[in-house]
Design an enzyme around this catalytic site. Sequence first.
Site, mmCIF file in Angstrom:
data_model
loop_
_atom_site.group_PDB
_atom_site.id
_atom_site.type_symbol
_atom_site.label_atom_id
_atom_site.label_comp_id
_atom_site.label_asym_id
_atom_site.label_seq_id
_atom_site.Cartn_x
_atom_site.Cartn_y
_atom_site.Cartn_z
ATOM 1 N N TRP B 98 -29.712 0.676 25.432
ATOM 2 C CA TRP B 98 -28.975 0.646 24.169
ATOM 3 C C TRP B 98 -27.664 -0.116 24.287
ATOM 4 O O TRP B 98 -27.304 -0.899 23.407
ATOM 5 C CB TRP B 98 -28.773 2.064 23.622
ATOM 6 C CG TRP B 98 -30.096 2.641 23.210
ATOM 7 C CD1 TRP B 98 -30.802 3.625 23.830
ATOM 8 C CD2 TRP B 98 -30.909 2.198 22.107
ATOM 9 N NE1 TRP B 98 -32.002 3.832 23.182
ATOM 10 C CE2 TRP B 98 -32.094 2.981 22.127
ATOM 11 C CE3 TRP B 98 -30.767 1.230 21.104
ATOM 12 C CZ2 TRP B 98 -33.116 2.825 21.185
ATOM 13 C CZ3 TRP B 98 -31.782 1.066 20.163
ATOM 14 C CH2 TRP B 98 -32.936 1.861 20.209
ATOM 15 N N ASP B 168 -21.019 4.522 21.608
ATOM 16 C CA ASP B 168 -22.224 4.955 20.897
ATOM 17 C C ASP B 168 -22.541 6.369 21.367
ATOM 18 O O ASP B 168 -22.830 6.586 22.546
ATOM 19 C CB ASP B 168 -23.366 3.990 21.268
ATOM 20 C CG ASP B 168 -24.703 4.382 20.659
ATOM 21 O OD1 ASP B 168 -24.797 5.434 19.995
ATOM 22 O OD2 ASP B 168 -25.675 3.611 20.852
ATOM 23 N N LYS B 192 -30.845 12.259 15.862
ATOM 24 C CA LYS B 192 -31.133 13.004 17.070
ATOM 25 C C LYS B 192 -30.568 14.418 16.951
ATOM 26 O O LYS B 192 -31.322 15.382 16.944
ATOM 27 C CB LYS B 192 -30.590 12.252 18.286
ATOM 28 C CG LYS B 192 -31.375 10.951 18.496
ATOM 29 C CD LYS B 192 -30.617 9.894 19.242
ATOM 30 C CE LYS B 192 -31.269 8.538 19.128
ATOM 31 N NZ LYS B 192 -32.657 8.422 19.545
#
Lengths: 357, 357
Positions: B98, B168, B192
């Site tokens: 990511w 993030d 999530k």
Amino acid sequence: VFNFSAGPAVLPEDVLREAADEMLDYKGCGMSVMEMSHRSGEFAQIIQTAEQDLRDLMGIPGNYRVLFMQGGGTAQFSAIPLNLLNGGVGDYIVSGSWSKKAAKEAARMGRARVIASSEDDGFNRIPDLENLHIDEDASYVYLCHNETITGTVYHELPETGDVPLVADISSSFLSEPIDVSRFGLLFGGVQKNIGPAGVAIVIVRDDLIPEKTPDGVPIILDYRTTADKGSLYNTPPCYTIYICGKVFKWLKAQGGIEAIGRRNHAKADALYGYLDKSDLFKTTVRKQDRSIMNVPFVTGDADLDAAFIEACRQAGIVNIKGHRSVGGMRASIYNAMPIEGVNALLDVMESFERSHG
Amino acid sequence: VFNFSAGPAVLPEDVLREAADEMLDYKGCGMSVMEMSHRSGEFAQIIQTAEQDLRDLMGIPGNYRVLFMQGGGTAQFSAIPLNLLNGGVGDYIVSGSWSKKAAKEAARMGRARVIASSEDDGFNRIPDLENLHIDEDASYVYLCHNETITGTVYHELPETGDVPLVADISSSFLSEPIDVSRFGLLFGGVQKNIGPAGVAIVIVRDDLIPEKTPDGVPIILDYRTTADKGSLYNTPPCYTIYICGKVFKWLKAQGGIEAIGRRNHAKADALYGYLDKSDLFKTTVRKQDRSIMNVPFVTGDADLDAAFIEACRQAGIVNIKGHRSVGGMRASIYNAMPIEGVNALLDVMESFERSHG
């Protein structure tokens, strides 16, 4: 209550009931659709079925791609020039606030020109489409098919020759038949006729999708990647797409777009018919350009308007207040608004006119 | 079933039940939240309460803005350089897929440099944070706090002096206390730990928001406009925000982030404790960098892995298959995964190890 909101807007009660029933357990999988991996077989089925049902409903030709994107119609105001300009200019027909915003954003993203506008008439009509001067290096001609705020719709489309026509159909999406092959690209936020806010659907002729991602286009606005990845480059708004899919099934069960279109015209005709003979209420739009989805009307007196809105509220009719730029009232009569809602509104209008006319 | 999906992921059952109950009629207003105008008083209350509850939970200082944006975490990979670079360079610490994607997108949007990476070790650890060479014209230092795929987390943060730290936190959002004031910007997709896919939450120190919209930034990625309009420049994903708000209330009812963090550590300790003594299953991550949210583990034998995943399925444990880049298994144990789910998984692991070990 009857909800005349311009969007987010009323959804079919059957769809909401089904969604509530499936909230904790989608078809025996033991999970909510909210909890499912977007890479799961269940979700693949949901998004593929939604796309196929939309294709069936609109008769989308095989050489068009259907993209589910995020950011609403507003994100497409940027994505269209970023993906389609390719060094050319975007020619904009400005018929209201939304096409004006789109033109402004296109100018920020590249190069745009307004080739026709009805702003001088307060956007109470579609601009003249005869003798449009389309630029020689125009990459597309852009219009907003149905302006939600001022309540206009194109009953005829401009002739653009080989230049692709691009249209925002947010507030006329699936409201009546439309010939997709007349357009290079159609797009709309779903939160008016299709589902909860959070998805924009883009229907684009495949030769208009850049062969490779243009430099500097943010990845989530990139048509090439979205198309190649089947709208699953990153996690899409799965639950929103699931509700859209249910609305597509509901539309099919209603008899499809022809049947819905007839019902929508009947609802709009009932409202405009009354407005045309009323001495108290007036429409604000030129007759040949009237939207069948958004019907603005005024008394011409702000106090009377306010009293009427209050009379509506007491009768269970909500979100009927007009946009501040037009004033008065606006009845948004999307697909999921039953004729009973329109009749209830007409009852209040008649009774109000008797007592205040 | 127990759903160990890495995202979209399990949500609290109480939240789903409430949402189902309110689907057709939110608090007596006669509408679903899906049908409400985003300009309505009801929705104003929903989004403002959600923001306040998030501020309470995380202890967000008053000089930070909370933005609800669309496009997921991926949209922020573009938005961060577009809004924050301001002619400088983005310094990226790459600890997994990511952060690597974020660095790549930042290079497309402007200028980015990888200042540390653990890619040579298959991202099985956080890169060394000593002696980081931060560029003189660095606009920010970027990291991915918890890498969902490889299962690492920063238990210590790098020292970046006056250069703002950007992180993030998609897969560690609200999983345990975090000192917001250590960061210039925190962001995460909600799918999530917080809600259904479709919203990214950005927490940004107000001096980092450009005073005016930078040239060429697509409007939906523009922090200035989003902040000035209270995340309502265009229609936001209202229903998704509503569910996020319910999860915030649920977290408060669980005792807040300290309490949830203790439960999360207990769940993770139970899993890692077993893995550390198992002869069959092994973790793939360096001990000091282990995530408490995503726990990848392998047997080292693809056939055994497949047999174990099938044994899980039979026990009602789903979405336990690892990401293809790591193989084996991955247990994502987000806030809404109860300890009972972890115990059920441990039971299958123990029984599988007895029969196959």
